[in-house]
Structure formats: structure tokens, C-alpha cells
Design an enzyme around this catalytic site. Structure first.
Site, mmCIF file in Angstrom:
data_model
loop_
_atom_site.group_PDB
_atom_site.id
_atom_site.type_symbol
_atom_site.label_atom_id
_atom_site.label_comp_id
_atom_site.label_asym_id
_atom_site.label_seq_id
_atom_site.Cartn_x
_atom_site.Cartn_y
_atom_site.Cartn_z
ATOM 1 N N MET A 134 0.832 -1.207 0.000
ATOM 2 C CA MET A 134 0.000 0.000 0.000
ATOM 3 C C MET A 134 0.865 1.256 0.000
ATOM 4 O O MET A 134 0.514 2.257 -0.623
ATOM 5 C CB MET A 134 -0.950 -0.001 1.212
ATOM 6 C CG MET A 134 -2.236 -0.774 1.012
ATOM 7 S SD MET A 134 -3.158 -0.265 -0.457
ATOM 8 C CE MET A 134 -3.490 1.456 -0.089
ATOM 9 N N THR A 142 -4.406 0.570 8.542
ATOM 10 C CA THR A 142 -3.899 -0.670 9.158
ATOM 11 C C THR A 142 -5.053 -1.489 9.732
ATOM 12 O O THR A 142 -5.934 -0.941 10.401
ATOM 13 C CB THR A 142 -2.927 -0.313 10.305
ATOM 14 O OG1 THR A 142 -1.945 0.568 9.798
ATOM 15 C CG2 THR A 142 -2.281 -1.559 10.886
ATOM 16 N N SER A 151 -10.252 3.380 8.881
ATOM 17 C CA SER A 151 -11.205 2.490 8.226
ATOM 18 C C SER A 151 -10.495 1.222 7.772
ATOM 19 O O SER A 151 -9.381 1.288 7.233
ATOM 20 C CB SER A 151 -11.844 3.174 7.016
ATOM 21 O OG SER A 151 -12.684 2.241 6.350
ATOM 22 N N GLY A 152 -11.148 0.093 7.987
ATOM 23 C CA GLY A 152 -10.609 -1.190 7.512
ATOM 24 C C GLY A 152 -10.699 -1.301 5.999
ATOM 25 O O GLY A 152 -10.115 -2.209 5.404
ATOM 26 N N MET A 170 -10.975 1.603 2.605
ATOM 27 C CA MET A 170 -11.139 3.004 2.201
ATOM 28 C C MET A 170 -11.905 3.142 0.890
ATOM 29 O O MET A 170 -12.014 4.243 0.366
ATOM 30 C CB MET A 170 -9.766 3.649 2.014
ATOM 31 C CG MET A 170 -8.875 3.528 3.220
ATOM 32 S SD MET A 170 -8.852 5.019 4.182
ATOM 33 C CE MET A 170 -7.789 4.527 5.533
ATOM 34 N N HIS A 214 -8.174 -13.100 0.237
ATOM 35 C CA HIS A 214 -7.053 -12.184 0.034
ATOM 36 C C HIS A 214 -5.800 -12.951 -0.391
ATOM 37 O O HIS A 214 -5.725 -14.164 -0.225
ATOM 38 C CB HIS A 214 -6.736 -11.413 1.320
ATOM 39 C CG HIS A 214 -7.685 -10.287 1.589
ATOM 40 N ND1 HIS A 214 -8.900 -10.478 2.199
ATOM 41 C CD2 HIS A 214 -7.608 -8.958 1.310
ATOM 42 C CE1 HIS A 214 -9.530 -9.311 2.294
ATOM 43 N NE2 HIS A 214 -8.771 -8.366 1.747
ATOM 44 N N LYS A 231 -1.157 -11.862 3.360
ATOM 45 C CA LYS A 231 -1.938 -11.151 4.389
ATOM 46 C C LYS A 231 -1.743 -11.828 5.743
ATOM 47 O O LYS A 231 -1.767 -13.048 5.845
ATOM 48 C CB LYS A 231 -3.423 -11.125 3.998
ATOM 49 C CG LYS A 231 -4.257 -10.285 4.948
ATOM 50 C CD LYS A 231 -5.603 -9.910 4.359
ATOM 51 C CE LYS A 231 -6.446 -9.120 5.342
ATOM 52 N NZ LYS A 231 -5.835 -7.840 5.730
ATOM 53 N N THR A 238 -11.950 -5.556 6.437
ATOM 54 C CA THR A 238 -13.172 -5.273 5.681
ATOM 55 C C THR A 238 -14.294 -6.230 6.076
ATOM 56 O O THR A 238 -15.446 -5.818 6.236
ATOM 57 C CB THR A 238 -12.893 -5.398 4.167
ATOM 58 O OG1 THR A 238 -11.829 -4.525 3.859
ATOM 59 C CG2 THR A 238 -14.114 -5.056 3.345
HETATM 60 P P1 NAD Z 1 2.891 -4.686 3.603
HETATM 61 O O1 NAD Z 1 3.420 -5.741 4.530
HETATM 62 O O2 NAD Z 1 3.184 -4.789 2.148
HETATM 63 O O3 NAD Z 1 3.376 -3.232 4.100
HETATM 64 C C1 NAD Z 1 3.499 -2.841 5.446
HETATM 65 C C2 NAD Z 1 4.705 -1.927 5.542
HETATM 66 O O4 NAD Z 1 4.745 -1.379 6.881
HETATM 67 C C3 NAD Z 1 6.040 -2.661 5.301
HETATM 68 O O5 NAD Z 1 6.836 -1.945 4.380
HETATM 69 C C4 NAD Z 1 6.676 -2.666 6.694
HETATM 70 O O6 NAD Z 1 8.098 -2.655 6.664
HETATM 71 C C5 NAD Z 1 6.104 -1.349 7.256
HETATM 72 N N1 NAD Z 1 6.268 -1.251 8.708
HETATM 73 C C6 NAD Z 1 6.128 -2.218 9.642
HETATM 74 N N2 NAD Z 1 6.460 -1.735 10.857
HETATM 75 C C7 NAD Z 1 6.826 -0.441 10.676
HETATM 76 C C8 NAD Z 1 7.279 0.600 11.552
HETATM 77 N N3 NAD Z 1 7.436 0.380 12.864
HETATM 78 N N4 NAD Z 1 7.580 1.806 11.024
HETATM 79 C C9 NAD Z 1 7.429 2.050 9.689
HETATM 80 N N5 NAD Z 1 7.005 1.092 8.815
HETATM 81 C C10 NAD Z 1 6.704 -0.119 9.308
HETATM 82 O O7 NAD Z 1 1.313 -4.662 3.848
HETATM 83 P P2 NAD Z 1 0.171 -3.997 2.930
HETATM 84 O O8 NAD Z 1 -0.433 -5.029 2.036
HETATM 85 O O9 NAD Z 1 0.675 -2.723 2.341
HETATM 86 O O10 NAD Z 1 -0.922 -3.681 4.048
HETATM 87 C C11 NAD Z 1 -0.619 -2.865 5.162
HETATM 88 C C12 NAD Z 1 -1.833 -2.766 6.075
HETATM 89 O O11 NAD Z 1 -2.891 -2.072 5.395
HETATM 90 C C13 NAD Z 1 -2.437 -4.118 6.482
HETATM 91 O O12 NAD Z 1 -2.910 -4.027 7.811
HETATM 92 C C14 NAD Z 1 -3.597 -4.296 5.503
HETATM 93 O O13 NAD Z 1 -4.601 -5.155 5.986
HETATM 94 C C15 NAD Z 1 -4.070 -2.873 5.410
HETATM 95 N N6 NAD Z 1 -4.863 -2.543 4.227
HETATM 96 C C16 NAD Z 1 -5.927 -1.711 4.456
HETATM 97 C C17 NAD Z 1 -6.700 -1.282 3.384
HETATM 98 C C18 NAD Z 1 -7.814 -0.311 3.666
HETATM 99 O O14 NAD Z 1 -8.492 0.149 2.724
HETATM 100 N N7 NAD Z 1 -8.014 0.081 4.925
HETATM 101 C C19 NAD Z 1 -6.394 -1.702 2.083
HETATM 102 C C20 NAD Z 1 -5.301 -2.536 1.883
HETATM 103 C C21 NAD Z 1 -4.532 -2.944 2.964
#
Ligand code: NAD
Length: 270
Positions: free
Chosen positions: A12, A98, A121-122, A124, A154, A158, A165
């Protein structure tokens, strides 16, 4: 609007860098990831597949938060709690995507929201939030005689289940029935489970491949079923929602907000 993207090296995070770069209302102010991340020091633009932006990924958020207007945060719960404290101190908008946050985490985030606007939001996307409003309405109209099951799929990277969601949709169904999700939630059936508990809201989580996010809410009655579903085809739709939320939250008074507030869906869901 000057935005800091935390978790910038993630799936993301990279999508958000590109979305911010492509949108004239925003300026990428900083890109933050874990100190151990291999991408520290790399140019944020190059990571996202856009031209070099002259902004290196750093592990030090403090100076960036002090001079930014908002933070986009799609990371992990522990990091999000840390960033909520920093954003509250800097009095800047914190947009949280997150998932997997515990009730205790949510309590801490609510405390931070006394000092700055937080939009969490879980999911967006406009589509999913509209779906939640429809689910709430259907659950209220159909009553307890209909069993509610939520199925999600997913990608295989994940780390939490059910998805944020799926829980958002479960909350909407529970609200429609005027019950608390925690009291009726049934996730992870396995073995001799016995008959379905009356009034339960069931969850099933599938994991595999590169699926960005599929959700289906099934209302199963006697001899008929209603199925409401959503499929995310591109991560950029979450990024667009996060940017819409950032603009909406800028300068707003401290408080905890959700996508219904941003999209004006509150009136639809009642
Ligand atoms: P990902 O694992 O690809 O990315 C997470 C990033 O966060 C990684 O680069 C990791 O190194 C970084 N991170 C971890 N700890 C950290 C810290 N202390 N400081 C800075 N960076 C840190 O995961 P993703 O697929 O990008 O998803 C991330 C989150 O977003 C998940 O919880 C996912 O479920 C959520 N998500 C939410 C939506 C939404 O619409 N709300 C959509 C997609 C994903």
C-alpha cells in the site's frame, strides 16, 4: 497538503506514493519505514515506479511529522499506535488503514484522537463503504430468521484474519440487527462444531495468490439467499480513498472519524 507516508516500502505504501505523486493537491513530504527495511535510503519515487522524487525512505518520522499536514498509515498495529502518538503530538491528521488492531489498540487510538483528527477504516473504498450501508439495511429488514455469513479472500501474504473489511461488514450487519458483533461473531469453524448458533454472524477467510480483496455477505433464509459482494481489482482504489480522507480531515477538529463521515454515507445506512 504535505503528506508523510509511513510503511512506504509496503504494497500500500508504494501505491500511496504513486497516488500522491499523481494528484496535484498533495506533496510527498516524507516516506518512512522500519529501520531494518532494505528500502531505507532508496528514493520513494523509484520505489513506486514514478520518476525520482528526491525523497529518501527514512526510519525517523519525528522531523517529518513536525512539518507535515497529515500522515497516511498502512502498516502494522504496533507501528500505528506509535504513529498515532506522534501525530497527536504534532496535531496533524492521521489516516489509518492498518487492520488487525485489537480492542486495546483501538482504545489507545481513541485517546490520541483527543488531540488530532484520526480517520480510521478497515477499507477506504467507496464501493465497500456503500456495501456496508446496504448490508446494514438488509440485516435490519430481514430480521433474525436469516443467517448471515461473510466470506473473504485475500493474497497469500496477508497476516490477519478475518480481514478488516470483513469485520467492517460484520459490524454493519450487527448494527442492522441492533446487536454487538463481539457477542455474535463466529470465526474459524473446524471439527464437530454442532449446529449453527441462532443469530450468529459467521466469517470464513480464504487465502491465496495475489487476490487484492474479495468480500461476500450472504443472507441465507428458508429456501432463498441474498448475496451482496464486492471485488477490489486494484490497490489504487484504497489509496484514492485515503487521499480523499486526508483532504477531508485536514484542519478538522480532533476526533475519531470513519469513511462514512468522509463519504457522507451516514444518512444512507440508517
Ligand atoms: P505490507 O506488509 O506490504 O506493508 C506494510 C509496511 O509497513 C512494510 O513496508 C513494513 O516494513 C512497514 N512497517 C512495519 N512496521 C513499521 C514501523 N514500525 N515503522 C514504519 N514502517 C513499518 O502490507 P500492505 O499489504 O501494504 O498492508 C498494510 C496494512 O494495510 C495491512 O494491515 C492491511 O490489511 C491494510 N490494508 C488496508 C486497506 C484499507 O483500505 N483500509 C487496504 C489494503 C490494505
Amino acid at each position: 497538503m504535505r503528506l508523510v507516508i509511513v510503511g512506504a516500502a509496503g504494497r500500500m505504501g508504494r501505491t500511496l506514493i504513486k497516488a500522491v505523486h499523481d494528484h496535484p493537491a498533495f506533496l510527498l513530504h516524507g516516506a518512512v519505514d522500519r529501520a531494518e527495511a532494505a528500502e531505507i535510503g532508496q528514493d520513494a519515487g523509484m520505489l513506486a515506479g514514478v520518476p525520482s522524487l528526491g525523497i529518501a525512505v527514512t526510519s525517523d518520522p519525528l522531523p517529518l511529522f513536525a512539518t507535515a499536514d497529515g500522515v497516511l498509515d498502512f502498516t502494522v498495529p504496533e507501528a500505528t499506535l506509535h504513529f498515532a502518538t506522534l501525530a497527536a503530538q504534532a496535531r496533524i491528521a492521521h489516516i489509518i488503514g492498518t487492520t488487525g488492531l485489537s480492542d486495546e489498540d483501538l482504545r489507545k487510538i481513541a485517546l490520541a484522537a483527543h488531540h488530532a483528527p484520526i480517520m480510521r477504516s478497515g477499507n477506504m473504498s467507496l464501493g465497500v463503504n456503500l456495501l456496508a450501508a446496504l448490508v446494514k439495511r438488509a440485516a435490519a429488514s430481514l430480521g433474525d430468521g436469516w443467517d448471515i455469513e461473510i466470506v473473504e479472500m485475500h493474497h497469500n501474504r496477508k497476516i490477519d484474519a478475518p480481514s478488516g473489511t470483513a469485520l467492517l461488514l460484520g459490524e454493519a450487519a450487527a448494527a442492522g440487527r441492533d446487536v454487538t458483533l463481539a457477542d455474535v461473531r463466529d470465526s474459524g469453524r473446524d471439527g464437530i462444531t454442532g449446529p449453527r448458533k441462532p443469530g450468529a454472524i459467521g466469517f470464513a477467510a480464504l487465502r491465496g495468490g495475489t487476490v487484492i480483496g474479495d468480500h461476500q455477505v450472504i443472507f441465507a433464509g428458508h429456501g432463498e439467499r441474498i448475496e451482496l459482494s464486492h471485488r477490489a481489482e486494484d490497490r489504487s482504489l484504497f489509496a484514492q480513498g485515503a487521499l480523499k480522507a486526508a483532504l477531508w480531515a485536514r484542519g478538522r477538529k480532533p476526533g475519531l472519524y470513519n469513511m462514512d463521515d468522509v463519504l457522507g454515507l451516514n444518512t444512507l445506512s440508517s
